[in-house]
Design a protein around this motif. Sequence first.
Motif, PDB file in Angstrom:
ATOM      1  N   VAL A 139       9.526  16.287 -27.708  1.00 39.04           N
ATOM      2  CA  VAL A 139       9.032  17.279 -26.755  1.00 39.04           C
ATOM      3  C   VAL A 139       8.354  18.421 -27.516  1.00 39.04           C
ATOM      4  CG1 VAL A 139      10.716  16.773 -24.940  1.00 39.04           C
ATOM      5  CG2 VAL A 139      11.286  18.450 -26.695  1.00 39.04           C
ATOM      6  N   PHE A 140       7.339  18.986 -26.873  1.00 36.95           N
ATOM      7  CA  PHE A 140       6.612  20.110 -27.446  1.00 36.95           C
ATOM      8  C   PHE A 140       7.205  21.397 -26.889  1.00 36.95           C
ATOM      9  CE2 PHE A 140       3.092  23.195 -27.207  1.00 36.95           C
ATOM     10  CZ  PHE A 140       2.787  23.279 -28.556  1.00 36.95           C
ATOM     11  N   VAL A 141       7.583  22.315 -27.781  1.00 36.59           N
ATOM     12  CA  VAL A 141       8.201  23.591 -27.388  1.00 36.59           C
ATOM     13  C   VAL A 141       7.365  24.724 -27.965  1.00 36.59           C
ATOM     14  CG1 VAL A 141      10.266  25.039 -27.510  1.00 36.59           C
ATOM     15  CG2 VAL A 141      10.507  22.552 -27.371  1.00 36.59           C
ATOM     16  N   LYS A 142       6.979  25.663 -27.100  1.00 37.14           N
ATOM     17  CA  LYS A 142       6.214  26.827 -27.552  1.00 37.14           C
ATOM     18  C   LYS A 142       6.926  28.087 -27.092  1.00 37.14           C
ATOM     19  CE  LYS A 142       1.532  28.773 -27.587  1.00 37.14           C
ATOM     20  NZ  LYS A 142       1.925  30.179 -27.370  1.00 37.14           N
ATOM     21  N   ASP A 143       7.215  28.967 -28.037  1.00 32.25           N
ATOM     22  CA  ASP A 143       7.866  30.241 -27.740  1.00 32.25           C
ATOM     23  C   ASP A 143       7.085  31.333 -28.462  1.00 32.25           C
ATOM     24  OD1 ASP A 143       9.491  32.370 -27.185  1.00 32.25           O
ATOM     25  OD2 ASP A 143      11.308  31.542 -28.061  1.00 32.25           O
ATOM     26  N   GLY A 144       6.275  32.084 -27.682  1.00 29.16           N
ATOM     27  CA  GLY A 144       5.424  33.093 -28.307  1.00 29.16           C
ATOM     28  C   GLY A 144       4.379  32.431 -29.180  1.00 29.16           C
ATOM     29  N   GLU A 145       4.301  32.844 -30.428  1.00 28.20           N
ATOM     30  CA  GLU A 145       3.321  32.286 -31.357  1.00 28.20           C
ATOM     31  C   GLU A 145       3.838  31.054 -32.089  1.00 28.20           C
ATOM     32  OE1 GLU A 145       0.171  33.405 -31.592  1.00 28.20           O
ATOM     33  OE2 GLU A 145       0.750  34.714 -29.934  1.00 28.20           O
ATOM     34  N   VAL A 150       9.801  18.592 -31.358  1.00 30.53           N
ATOM     35  CA  VAL A 150      11.176  18.298 -31.747  1.00 30.53           C
ATOM     36  C   VAL A 150      11.699  17.063 -31.007  1.00 30.53           C
ATOM     37  CG1 VAL A 150      12.051  19.923 -30.004  1.00 30.53           C
ATOM     38  CG2 VAL A 150      13.522  19.271 -31.903  1.00 30.53           C
ATOM     39  N   ARG A 151      12.440  16.247 -31.735  1.00 27.05           N
ATOM     40  CA  ARG A 151      13.108  15.101 -31.112  1.00 27.05           C
ATOM     41  C   ARG A 151      14.317  15.617 -30.326  1.00 27.05           C
ATOM     42  NH1 ARG A 151      17.177  11.637 -32.509  1.00 27.05           N
ATOM     43  NH2 ARG A 151      17.449  12.711 -34.511  1.00 27.05           N
ATOM     44  N   LEU A 152      14.467  15.178 -29.064  1.00 27.31           N
ATOM     45  CA  LEU A 152      15.514  15.714 -28.193  1.00 27.31           C
ATOM     46  C   LEU A 152      16.911  15.493 -28.750  1.00 27.31           C
ATOM     47  CD1 LEU A 152      14.623  15.106 -24.433  1.00 27.31           C
ATOM     48  CD2 LEU A 152      15.143  17.262 -25.570  1.00 27.31           C
ATOM     49  N   GLY A 153      17.088  14.436 -29.539  1.00 32.40           N
ATOM     50  CA  GLY A 153      18.402  14.180 -30.104  1.00 32.40           C
ATOM     51  C   GLY A 153      18.873  15.283 -31.027  1.00 32.40           C
ATOM     52  N   LYS A 154      17.930  16.085 -31.547  1.00 35.54           N
ATOM     53  CA  LYS A 154      18.302  17.192 -32.428  1.00 35.54           C
ATOM     54  C   LYS A 154      18.757  18.424 -31.650  1.00 35.54           C
ATOM     55  CE  LYS A 154      16.067  17.993 -36.180  1.00 35.54           C
ATOM     56  NZ  LYS A 154      15.022  18.368 -37.162  1.00 35.54           N
ATOM     57  N   LEU A 167      16.832  26.586 -26.202  1.00 37.76           N
ATOM     58  CA  LEU A 167      17.168  25.340 -26.885  1.00 37.76           C
ATOM     59  C   LEU A 167      17.768  25.670 -28.247  1.00 37.76           C
ATOM     60  CD1 LEU A 167      15.027  24.484 -24.715  1.00 37.76           C
ATOM     61  CD2 LEU A 167      14.264  22.736 -26.340  1.00 37.76           C
ATOM     62  N   HIS A 168      18.865  25.005 -28.579  1.00 40.71           N
ATOM     63  CA  HIS A 168      19.515  25.200 -29.882  1.00 40.71           C
ATOM     64  C   HIS A 168      19.311  23.933 -30.721  1.00 40.71           C
ATOM     65  CE1 HIS A 168      22.219  28.758 -28.750  1.00 40.71           C
ATOM     66  NE2 HIS A 168      21.639  28.416 -27.612  1.00 40.71           N
ATOM     67  N   PHE A 169      18.508  24.015 -31.764  1.00 38.85           N
ATOM     68  CA  PHE A 169      18.351  22.902 -32.698  1.00 38.85           C
ATOM     69  C   PHE A 169      18.093  23.474 -34.086  1.00 38.85           C
ATOM     70  CE2 PHE A 169      14.190  23.791 -30.917  1.00 38.85           C
ATOM     71  CZ  PHE A 169      13.339  23.813 -32.014  1.00 38.85           C
ATOM     72  N   ASP A 170      18.600  22.784 -35.109  1.00 41.21           N
ATOM     73  CA  ASP A 170      18.526  23.306 -36.474  1.00 41.21           C
ATOM     74  C   ASP A 170      18.961  24.783 -36.465  1.00 41.21           C
ATOM     75  OD1 ASP A 170      17.713  20.855 -37.392  1.00 41.21           O
ATOM     76  OD2 ASP A 170      15.586  21.315 -37.264  1.00 41.21           O
ATOM     77  N   ASP A 171      18.137  25.646 -37.032  1.00 43.74           N
ATOM     78  CA  ASP A 171      18.461  27.074 -37.002  1.00 43.74           C
ATOM     79  C   ASP A 171      17.550  27.816 -36.015  1.00 43.74           C
ATOM     80  OD1 ASP A 171      16.147  26.730 -38.424  1.00 43.74           O
ATOM     81  OD2 ASP A 171      16.656  28.130 -40.037  1.00 43.74           O
ATOM     82  N   GLN A 172      16.966  27.071 -35.081  1.00 45.96           N
ATOM     83  CA  GLN A 172      16.013  27.634 -34.134  1.00 45.96           C
ATOM     84  C   GLN A 172      16.638  27.771 -32.740  1.00 45.96           C
ATOM     85  OE1 GLN A 172      12.992  28.657 -35.237  1.00 45.96           O
ATOM     86  NE2 GLN A 172      13.638  27.937 -37.263  1.00 45.96           N
ATOM     87  N   LYS A 173      16.171  28.795 -31.999  1.00 43.75           N
ATOM     88  CA  LYS A 173      16.646  29.018 -30.634  1.00 43.75           C
ATOM     89  C   LYS A 173      15.497  29.483 -29.738  1.00 43.75           C
ATOM     90  CE  LYS A 173      21.307  30.336 -32.171  1.00 43.75           C
ATOM     91  NZ  LYS A 173      22.359  31.398 -32.116  1.00 43.75           N
TER      92      LYS A 173
END
Length: 249
Positions: A139-145, A150-154, A167-173
């Motif tokens: 899925v494509f995720v855009k937050d600001g710039e 990201v693969r949904l399983g992550k 969305l919480h994945f790796d160290d990103q939110k």
Amino acid sequence: MRTIIIDDERLARNELKRLLEEFPRINIIGEAANADEAIPMIEEMEPDLLFLDIQMPGKDGFELLEALEDRVPDVIFTTAYDEYALKAFEFNALDYIMKPIDTARLAEAIQRVEEEKKEAQSDDKSEPKEGELGVHDQVFVKDGEKCWFVRLGKVRLFESMGNYVRLHFDDQKPMILKSLNSLEERLDSKIYFRANRKHIINLNWIDKIEPWFSGGLLVTLKPGEIGPGGEKIEISRRQAIKFKDLMSL
């Protein structure tokens, strides 16, 4: 509802049977004075509902439920003691009625059982979803710039933030402009579980499960592949019942 009454006091069983005559949907198919009598009866008759005393000779009501090998029916505890209330709901009891039993209180408990049954039937009739997203979908995720592919399983956790979902994945939110309800409709329900009104968790990321207040559960998620992870999410009492069914063999 096929019902069994379990109480070591014969007079208490008789009084409860008399009160239940006012509720035509309750079909009493058996009664037992202790766990040794009740366990084979439950496994053979497969009742929908138990009215269960707690303090009995031999195994108490909690030990009886732990001894059941297969499907555990809905349970309404009936007891003269109030100190077991918290433990009762850890066993996903639908209600906890103090003796002597009041008719209005009994009606309230039975209504709760009927509501649970209706909700379960509604869930069973739900149609398979088209366009469902699973762990291998990207899925494509855009937050600001910032943008991610990201693969949904992550994604270990989806968190409602008003009109947005984090969305919480790796160290990103990152956050996306979408409601949690609309997102839930797109996700594979065998993998992504609605824990409560604010959270959907990825079942593959569960690290630890603990009993929690009022019959709920507390899950701890695994650390992220990059970043902290380890979020603690409460599964509500009602969702805990579905969660246990989903995770059982």
